[in-house]
Design a protein around this motif. Sequence first.
Motif, short mmCIF file in Angstrom:
data_model
loop_
_atom_site.label_atom_id
_atom_site.label_comp_id
_atom_site.label_asym_id
_atom_site.label_seq_id
_atom_site.Cartn_x
_atom_site.Cartn_y
_atom_site.Cartn_z
N TRP A 129 1.00 -1.23 -0.12
CA TRP A 129 -0.09 0.01 0.04
C TRP A 129 0.69 1.14 -0.01
N GLU A 130 0.58 1.94 -1.12
CA GLU A 130 1.13 3.17 -1.03
C GLU A 130 0.54 4.70 -0.33
N SER A 131 1.30 5.37 0.73
CA SER A 131 0.55 6.24 1.38
C SER A 131 1.44 7.40 1.73
N ALA A 132 1.13 8.39 2.57
CA ALA A 132 2.15 9.35 2.70
C ALA A 132 1.83 9.53 4.42
N GLU A 133 2.78 9.97 5.05
CA GLU A 133 3.18 10.50 6.43
C GLU A 133 3.51 11.90 6.71
N ARG A 134 2.92 12.45 7.64
CA ARG A 134 3.04 13.91 7.98
C ARG A 134 4.50 13.37 8.94
N SER A 135 5.33 14.26 8.56
CA SER A 135 6.99 14.02 9.40
C SER A 135 6.73 15.12 10.82
N THR A 136 5.68 15.78 10.94
CA THR A 136 6.13 16.82 12.07
C THR A 136 5.21 16.62 13.36
N ARG A 137 4.66 15.42 13.30
CA ARG A 137 3.97 15.07 14.95
C ARG A 137 4.92 15.14 15.84
N PRO A 138 4.49 15.97 16.90
CA PRO A 138 5.45 16.02 18.10
C PRO A 138 5.60 14.40 18.63
N ARG A 139 6.67 14.17 19.33
CA ARG A 139 7.21 12.77 19.97
C ARG A 139 6.03 12.36 20.91
N ASN A 140 5.45 13.32 21.74
CA ASN A 140 4.59 12.54 22.74
C ASN A 140 3.14 13.04 22.51
N SER A 141 2.68 13.52 21.30
CA SER A 141 1.40 13.90 20.82
C SER A 141 0.83 12.80 19.95
N PRO A 142 -0.48 12.19 20.37
CA PRO A 142 -1.17 11.20 19.59
C PRO A 142 -1.78 11.94 18.21
N VAL A 143 -1.72 13.09 18.02
CA VAL A 143 -2.29 13.67 17.01
C VAL A 143 -1.35 14.81 16.24
N ASP A 144 -1.53 14.88 15.12
CA ASP A 144 -0.86 16.06 14.11
C ASP A 144 -1.49 17.38 14.31
N GLY A 145 -2.62 17.62 14.67
CA GLY A 145 -3.03 18.82 14.78
C GLY A 145 -4.52 18.92 15.43
N VAL A 146 -5.05 20.05 15.44
CA VAL A 146 -6.48 20.25 15.69
C VAL A 146 -7.31 21.28 14.82
N GLY A 147 -8.61 20.76 15.06
CA GLY A 147 -9.64 21.61 14.25
C GLY A 147 -10.64 22.14 15.44
N ILE A 148 -10.97 23.44 15.11
CA ILE A 148 -11.58 24.34 16.21
C ILE A 148 -12.99 24.76 15.92
N VAL A 149 -13.76 24.16 16.62
CA VAL A 149 -15.29 24.36 16.56
C VAL A 149 -15.62 25.58 17.62
N ALA A 150 -15.62 26.74 17.15
CA ALA A 150 -15.91 27.98 17.94
C ALA A 150 -17.28 28.52 17.25
N ILE A 151 -18.30 28.53 18.56
CA ILE A 151 -19.58 29.05 18.11
C ILE A 151 -19.64 30.42 18.75
N LEU A 152 -19.89 31.51 17.93
CA LEU A 152 -20.23 32.68 18.17
C LEU A 152 -21.85 33.00 18.64
N GLN A 153 -22.04 33.69 19.96
CA GLN A 153 -23.37 33.89 20.25
C GLN A 153 -23.99 35.30 19.79
N LYS A 154 -24.55 35.28 18.78
CA LYS A 154 -24.92 36.49 18.24
C LYS A 154 -26.43 36.89 18.41
N PRO A 155 -26.96 38.02 18.44
CA PRO A 155 -28.26 38.61 18.74
C PRO A 155 -29.16 37.62 17.80
N SER A 156 -28.79 37.36 16.72
CA SER A 156 -29.46 36.58 15.69
C SER A 156 -29.58 35.24 16.02
N GLY A 157 -28.85 34.59 16.96
CA GLY A 157 -28.49 33.37 16.98
C GLY A 157 -26.91 32.74 16.84
N PRO A 158 -26.74 31.64 17.09
CA PRO A 158 -25.44 30.88 17.14
C PRO A 158 -25.00 30.91 15.62
#
Length: 208
Positions: A43-72
């Motif tokens: 199987w051919e694949s790619a690997e990211r080479s920047t994952r920190p040694r003690n981290s189980p993940v490469d990165g994060v995605g952020i779900v930020a909900i802004l509470q506006k007067p018209s709704g979230p």
Amino acid sequence: MLGDLKASDAKVISTEPLMSKDARWTTLVLTTYTDPLGKQRTWESAERSTRPRNSPVDGVGIVAILQKPSGPELLLQKQFRPPIDKLVIEVPAGLVDEGETVEESAVRELREETGYVGVAAEVSPVMFNDPGFCNTNLNLVHVNVDMSLQENQNLKPELEENEFIEVFSTPLKTLYAECKRLEAEGYAIDARVGTLAEGIEVAKKWKI
């Protein structure tokens, strides 16, 4: 945020093959394995080479909900992505730094990319972006943003010199329709945004 510069001003000039020895961020891998019948396969694949040694993940995605007067509203951004030569609609995201927790990474990336100050509230299971192609993974982190804070009314992003990000928000209740509209205008929809929109539509349909 970008002055007279816009993410849409970027463009691909050329593409060419890249040898693994010359790559900074990724490497190509040939994996040999046996299938359930005992047959040996590769199987051919790619690997990211920047994952920190003690981290189980490469990165994060952020779900930020802004509470506006018209709704979230969901905080989103437009960013040019050279591999597909398109402006992409994304949630704020970034790589985990050495020694960081995913919560710390999410709060830092949110502040740097958007200017918003928040508090991490919940972390998703580890998610793999495209496991048939690469080992890249991430946690989605829900970050609470207090819109009454002065910092969140006078935004001061801290973008790197190679980052050109346009920040906007859209009502959660119409996220699916907004994705359709943006796609029709030529934008690409990041899978995390699209999946969230699909989830909202499923919840509506089945009254979850």
